[in-house]
Scaffold this motif. Structure first.
Motif, short mmCIF file in Angstrom:
data_model
loop_
_atom_site.label_atom_id
_atom_site.label_comp_id
_atom_site.label_asym_id
_atom_site.label_seq_id
_atom_site.Cartn_x
_atom_site.Cartn_y
_atom_site.Cartn_z
N LEU A 214 0.85 -1.20 0.00
CA LEU A 214 0.00 0.00 0.00
C LEU A 214 0.88 1.24 0.00
N GLU A 215 1.07 1.82 -1.17
CA GLU A 215 1.97 2.97 -1.31
C GLU A 215 1.45 4.19 -0.55
N GLY A 216 2.35 4.85 0.14
CA GLY A 216 2.00 6.05 0.89
C GLY A 216 1.75 5.78 2.37
N ILE A 217 1.59 4.50 2.73
CA ILE A 217 1.43 4.14 4.13
C ILE A 217 2.77 3.61 4.64
N LEU A 261 -5.79 6.97 1.61
CA LEU A 261 -4.88 5.96 2.15
C LEU A 261 -5.52 5.21 3.31
N LEU A 262 -6.18 5.95 4.19
CA LEU A 262 -6.83 5.32 5.34
C LEU A 262 -7.96 4.40 4.89
N TRP A 263 -8.79 4.87 3.95
CA TRP A 263 -9.89 4.03 3.47
C TRP A 263 -9.35 2.74 2.85
N ASP A 264 -8.34 2.86 2.00
CA ASP A 264 -7.79 1.69 1.30
C ASP A 264 -7.09 0.73 2.27
N PHE A 265 -6.45 1.28 3.29
CA PHE A 265 -5.80 0.47 4.32
C PHE A 265 -6.82 -0.42 5.03
N TYR A 266 -7.95 0.17 5.40
CA TYR A 266 -8.97 -0.60 6.10
C TYR A 266 -9.73 -1.53 5.15
N ASP A 267 -9.93 -1.10 3.91
CA ASP A 267 -10.58 -1.94 2.91
C ASP A 267 -9.79 -3.23 2.72
N GLN A 275 -8.77 -9.51 9.21
CA GLN A 275 -8.36 -9.06 10.53
C GLN A 275 -7.99 -7.59 10.41
N VAL A 276 -8.26 -6.81 11.46
CA VAL A 276 -8.20 -5.37 11.27
C VAL A 276 -7.64 -4.65 12.49
N HIS A 277 -6.84 -3.62 12.22
CA HIS A 277 -6.33 -2.68 13.22
C HIS A 277 -7.55 -2.00 13.82
N ALA A 278 -8.01 -2.49 14.99
CA ALA A 278 -9.31 -2.08 15.53
C ALA A 278 -9.20 -0.97 16.57
N ASP A 279 -8.15 -0.16 16.46
CA ASP A 279 -7.97 0.95 17.41
C ASP A 279 -7.68 2.23 16.63
N LEU A 415 -12.79 5.35 11.96
CA LEU A 415 -12.35 5.74 10.62
C LEU A 415 -13.19 6.89 10.10
N TYR A 416 -14.53 6.78 10.19
CA TYR A 416 -15.41 7.85 9.75
C TYR A 416 -15.08 9.17 10.46
N SER A 417 -14.82 9.10 11.77
CA SER A 417 -14.55 10.31 12.55
C SER A 417 -13.27 11.00 12.10
N ILE A 418 -12.23 10.21 11.84
CA ILE A 418 -10.97 10.79 11.37
C ILE A 418 -11.16 11.42 9.99
#
Length: 442
Positions: A214-217, A261-267, A275-279, A415-418
């Motif tokens: 994931l480029e940019g992360i 980047l954040l959306w694609d990271f979680y997608d 499995q997901v970074h849940a914090d 994620l939505y809040s950020i």
């Protein structure tokens, strides 16, 4: 920042601190009611500010799960008055740090050595301090390192702390006791995982390797030789936390880039890794002027069962909501409706949760979504507020919703809040099977 020389670790000491906090809160209510007699027009703002200050000061002294609860609550804009959110947000990376002697003691216990014997340089003053541990900057062989040191007694106090936090949360925030009980085991298990730094090391290395494309992360490299049960060492990443980053007045292009980047990271995590970074609170992301972003802290990872994954995300394709038989089956699997429901209860909760899905799933119903849409977020907060007042929910004999939804929903809400604070517009990438074929009226 004032340092903390000790942490109450015994049940008696921690319970005493909770009792003191309760007494202070009671005094604040008395003070507010007396002022209200003199001036009936006075608002509850001062009461909220006093309570927020007293709760935060107490829980930040206790550290651990007690402070973690305030961190989780600070992410929920629909639950808390602003005074609480503003104060509790400090728990994400600005809690009072441990003093140098406690840090030295932790190193001696885990490595039999002082930090200066392990590293070429070690800043004994913490750079950031949160709920489970604090971070120190170090150097080894020319590499800048971040060394996370866990607070003493955190793991051992989790169960007792949650029992003491529960009645305060129920009373102050009008939570449903049945819901709190249902999800307590899920919260406790995740908090215990967060105190296992060897597990975090393993997961951090696996997930960052899987997401390396994931480029940019930017992810840190981790160092097992300088890590232990209570100490975790990784590369030091440069960047700003969300609030600081926004104060630099980044361009809309950069805001959108980071948001994407954040959306694609979680997608990728949800739909490929399961499995997901849940914090996803702002303290775990380091934003940069070029639009790249550093991601840290993989202590809280939610592994998503396959059957839950398919049922949960199937509802985000609104075509499926038109299939009453399929929706009924999924609602039962996800425990939105239960076998003991009467026909009236089934109809009521089906309508309620269908409305909730249409609202919260709105970003998935379009190819692009503008998260600066405050009207949308106000409707979400208004819906959350309405849920707390619905008598059918209060009087329901069962808690609604699978325990797996606790951290999955928390992840999306964070994620939505950020993205909202970034004022980002993103392309809502998703698997093809989540794309509705029927046009959706938004």
């Amino acid at each position: 920042m004032k340092q903390q020389g000790s942490i109450p670790t015994s049940k008696v000491a921690r319970a005493t601190e909770f009792v003191k906090t309760g007494v202070k809160i009671g005094g604040n209510y008395i003070k507010h009611n007396v002022k209200k007699i003199v001036d009936p027009s006075i608002s509850r703002d001062e009461l909220h500010q006093d309570n927020a200050k007293d709760i935060y000061n107490s829980l930040s002294t206790l550290k651990g799960s007690a402070l973690k609860v305030t961190q989780m609550l600070s992410m929920d804009k629909g639950l808390l008055p602003k005074a609480y959110r503003d104060k509790f947000t400090m728990s994400q990376y600005s809690a009072p740090p441990l003093s140098a002697p406690l840090v030295m003691k932790t190193f001696q216990k885990n490595f039999g050595k002082s930090p200066s014997e392990l590293f070429d340089k070690f800043n004994i003053s913490a750079s950031n301090a949160a709920s489970i541990g604090q971070v120190h900057k170090a150097e080894k062989d020319g590499k800048q390192l971040a060394v996370k040191v866990q607070y003493p007694g955190v793991a051992e106090s989790i169960g007792a702390d949650l029992k003491m936090v529960k009645p305060i949360a129920i009373a102050m925030f009008n939570l449903n006791e049945k819901d709190v009980d249902r999800y307590m085991a899920e919260v406790e298990s995740k908090l215990l995982e967060e105190t296992d730094y060897r597990l975090e090391l393993k997961r951090s290395m696996e997930i960052t390797r899987a997401c390396a494309h994931l480029e940019g992360i930017i992810f840190p490299r981790y160092y097992p030789q300088y890590s232990s049960d209570k100490i975790l060492t990784m590369d030091w990443l440069e960047g700003l936390h969300l609030k600081e980053f926004i104060e630099t007045n980044p361009s809309q292009e950069i805001r959108n880039k980071i948001g994407q980047l954040l959306w694609d990271f979680y997608d990728f995590q949800f739909h490929t890794l399961k499995q997901v970074h849940a914090d996803p609170h702002p303290g775990n992301f380091l934003m940069r002027a070029d639009g790249s972003i550093g991601v840290i802290d993989f202590g809280c990872i939610k592994e998503i069962p396959e059957t839950y994954y398919h049922d949960y995300f199937a509802l985000l394709n609104f075509d499926n909501l038109d299939d009453k038989e399929k929706t009924d089956r999924i609602f039962r699997n996800l425990e939105f409706i239960v076998p003991s429901d009467s026909a009236e209860e089934k109809a009521f909760f089906t309508d309620l949760f269908t409305g909730m899905i249409h609202l919260l799933g709105k970003p998935f119903a379009t190819d692009e979504f503008d998260f600066s849409d405050d009207e949308y977020f106000e409707s979400v907060y208004a819906f959350a507020d309405r849920l707390t007042k619905i008598e059918e929910l209060k009087n329901s004999k069962v808690a609604r919703g699978s325990q797996h939804g606790l951290y999955v929903n928390r992840t999306y809400f964070g994620l939505y809040s950020i993205l909202n604070e970034l004022r980002a517009k993103v392309t809502t990438h998703k698997p093809d099977w989540l794309v509705a074929k029927k046009a959706v009226l938004l």
